[in-house]
Design an enzyme around this catalytic site. Sequence first.
Site, PDB file in Angstrom:
ATOM      1  NE  ARG A 129      -4.129   1.805   0.728  1.00 61.18           N
ATOM      2  CZ  ARG A 129      -5.124   2.026  -0.122  1.00 61.18           C
ATOM      3  NH1 ARG A 129      -5.093   1.498  -1.336  1.00 61.18           N
ATOM      4  NH2 ARG A 129      -6.165   2.741   0.221  1.00 61.18           N
ATOM      5  CB  THR A 412      -8.814  -0.916  -8.483  1.00 63.80           C
ATOM      6  OG1 THR A 412      -8.669   0.262  -7.705  1.00 63.80           O
ATOM      7  CG2 THR A 412      -8.278  -2.086  -7.688  1.00 63.80           C
ATOM      8  CB  THR A 430      -5.524   0.376  -6.691  1.00 58.99           C
ATOM      9  OG1 THR A 430      -6.362   1.497  -6.933  1.00 58.99           O
ATOM     10  CG2 THR A 430      -4.785   0.605  -5.391  1.00 58.99           C
ATOM     11  CG  ASP A 452      -8.517   5.138  -0.885  1.00 59.54           C
ATOM     12  OD1 ASP A 452      -9.404   5.716  -1.537  1.00 59.54           O
ATOM     13  OD2 ASP A 452      -8.071   4.020  -1.205  1.00 59.54           O
ATOM     14  CB  SER A 477      -7.189  -0.417   0.991  1.00 58.34           C
ATOM     15  OG  SER A 477      -7.606  -1.045  -0.196  1.00 58.34           O
ATOM     16  CB  SER A 478     -12.559  -1.162   0.025  1.00 57.76           C
ATOM     17  OG  SER A 478     -12.938   0.002   0.676  1.00 57.76           O
ATOM     18  N   GLY A 499     -13.284  -1.736  -7.541  1.00 60.63           N
ATOM     19  CA  GLY A 499     -14.616  -1.177  -7.273  1.00 60.63           C
ATOM     20  C   GLY A 499     -14.696  -0.258  -6.074  1.00 60.63           C
ATOM     21  N   GLY A 500     -13.550   0.250  -5.594  1.00 59.19           N
ATOM     22  CA  GLY A 500     -13.570   1.188  -4.470  1.00 59.19           C
ATOM     23  C   GLY A 500     -14.235   0.548  -3.256  1.00 59.19           C
TER      24      GLY A 500
HETATM   25  O1  DON Z   1      -7.875   0.971  -1.912  1.00 60.38           O
HETATM   26  C1  DON Z   1      -9.032   1.147  -2.199  1.00 60.38           C
HETATM   27  O2  DON Z   1      -9.941   0.616  -1.601  1.00 60.38           O
HETATM   28  C2  DON Z   1      -9.390   2.029  -3.364  1.00 60.38           C
HETATM   29  N1  DON Z   1      -8.379   3.014  -3.597  1.00 60.38           N
HETATM   30  C3  DON Z   1      -9.617   1.170  -4.571  1.00 60.38           C
HETATM   31  C4  DON Z   1     -10.162   1.952  -5.734  1.00 60.38           C
HETATM   32  C5  DON Z   1     -10.881   1.094  -6.709  1.00 60.38           C
HETATM   33  O3  DON Z   1     -11.071  -0.073  -6.509  1.00 60.38           O
HETATM   34  C6  DON Z   1     -11.421   1.693  -7.917  1.00 60.38           C
HETATM   35  N2  DON Z   1     -11.988   0.658  -8.788  1.00 60.38           N
HETATM   36  N3  DON Z   1     -12.590   0.632  -9.725  1.00 60.38           N
END
Ligand code: DON
Length: 593
Positions: A129, A412, A430, A452, A477-478, A499-500
């Site tokens: 990370r 991501t 990501t 984030d 993070s997720s 997918g955030g």
């Molecule tokens: O670390 C995380 O949870 C986010 N920065 C991830 C972002 C993400 O998955 C965007 N996807 N489409």
Amino acid sequence: MSQKTSAVYARNPLTFILGALFLVGLTLGIHVPATGALAQASRAAPEAATGAGDRPAAPIRTQMVVAAHPLAARAARQMLRDGGTAMDALVAAQMVLNLVEPQSSGIGGGGFLLYWDAAEKRLATYDGRETAPAAAGPDRFLRNDGTPIRWPDAVGTGRSIGVPGIVPMLELAHQVHGDLAWDKLFAPAIKLAAEGFGVSPRLNLLLTAMGADAFNEEGRDYFFDDDGEPHALGEVLRNPALAISFKQIAEFGAAALSHGPIAKGIVTAAREPGVATLTLDDLRDYTAIVRPPVCAPYRGFSICGMGPPSSGGMTVASTLTMLADRDLGDAPNAAALHLILEAEKLAYADRNRYMADSDYVAVPAGLLDPEYLAGRAGTIDSGQTMGRAEPGIPPDLGMMPGNDVSSENAGTSQISIVDRFGNAASLTTTIESAFGSRRMVAGFLLNNELTDFSFAPVDDLGRPVANRVEGGKRPRSSMAPTMVFDAGGDLWAVLGSPGGSRIILYVVKALVAMIDWGMDPQEAAALGIFGSRNGPAELERGADMDAFAADLAALGHEVARPSMTSGLHIIRVTPDTLLGGADPRREGIAIGD
Ligand code: DON
């Protein structure tokens, strides 16, 4: 990419129409998880969608790669064919993705890796990370009057750029799990960067949506023509600057990014007047970390994921633990969806309040305590929604952290690999938002991962927020790279998704689809999306979720119907074959031998 592939991309006018629809949504909403229109567009590409009809005719028995672009999957498969491990294949895939899916991941970003060593029967998790620069403080996203700036005002600035971690992490993991020489892993990406690849529909659409002005000069010059138009579908794009960067990393390892001209370029590109942006020391001090996996039992399986600073593994584990005593039926049904949504609300309430970088704040292990979760699960009423869940009080809670207002966006990728030795890799990688900070240096984009963090360091009651900015800290993070093991301890599935903050919902959906509802991985990836991040019941816009909207509304749910672009990449390991699932909403593919 072959001429044939480029030509087919270019012949698809539907892509443009659907792309335009997507763009309207994007310019109005600027929330990059793409729309169904984009999903449709990507479906128009050859090899892009791996729906049932696209699956290989011969069973895959030996080795498999699922990645977001055919060229990345093929580069990884080549490493496997050359006798490499899943680890070797992973590095090759990541480098090619940097080139062909630059909107999502690359050497300017970070990620989390689960690696299963079959010979030792050992699961390792690696934390690559991004970190906040040492000098970053709680005011990083605050105006002079102490109020938080808006997300769009942070993303394309130096405030958002964290110290990249993916290459140090891959290097560390390769030293342990790799078999092929490190420099060999870069050969496919170097060749493609020098010779060119065809622009995919998704890359073209996202560039069109973003517009040339969003990028720094190097990014503009690379992605757009002299008139400011993005390179067209199928147009062959070369990235000689990235070829040079890859060569440097192939030769000198991660040190090539923390010393010498690339490092200086990163520091310059990340600069922001009046903000403590990253320094050469920050780059040199970065360390990838091996952390313990987070595992939870579910229906006789062990579900393992990534612990803090990701909230992914704990939130998936907490959701499933609360569902363990419930009967979810043998196919999607409204009653089961209700129970899942309620469990997710409770899990997200805890996630939002308590989960952050455990090297900086105390994340209570009691959040996964079975008794604690049984108490939480007991508040679920099968006849009516709880509305909004409150965080619980886990048994080992120290200080109550403040209410979190972090916001997360798109950009991501997921790579899932099983090799002939039975080793497996699950990497969620990501640069955060689409095209990250939109600042390109030495052929790659720098992340905007620091967005984030919670922009506000304290809540309305003055309590420090767990996910506040601190120097050297990793933003929460997720990302939820996941592996499933059966009762005998054998690997059963490898998965993950972009997918955030919805990643957790996507992974839970896929796990329930395979474990409870007996779906194969392709069906599980394609199944309509449902979930709740402790807000409305989110049901993916589209046919197979329509059936449940009215029933959920009758249980009191506020039902939202957004488009959701998961990118689930799944491998199911069965006694005699490997089954792949590539999310039809993106351009990924499952291939193997
Ligand atoms: O670390 C995380 O949870 C986010 N920065 C991830 C972002 C993400 O998955 C965007 N996807 N489409």
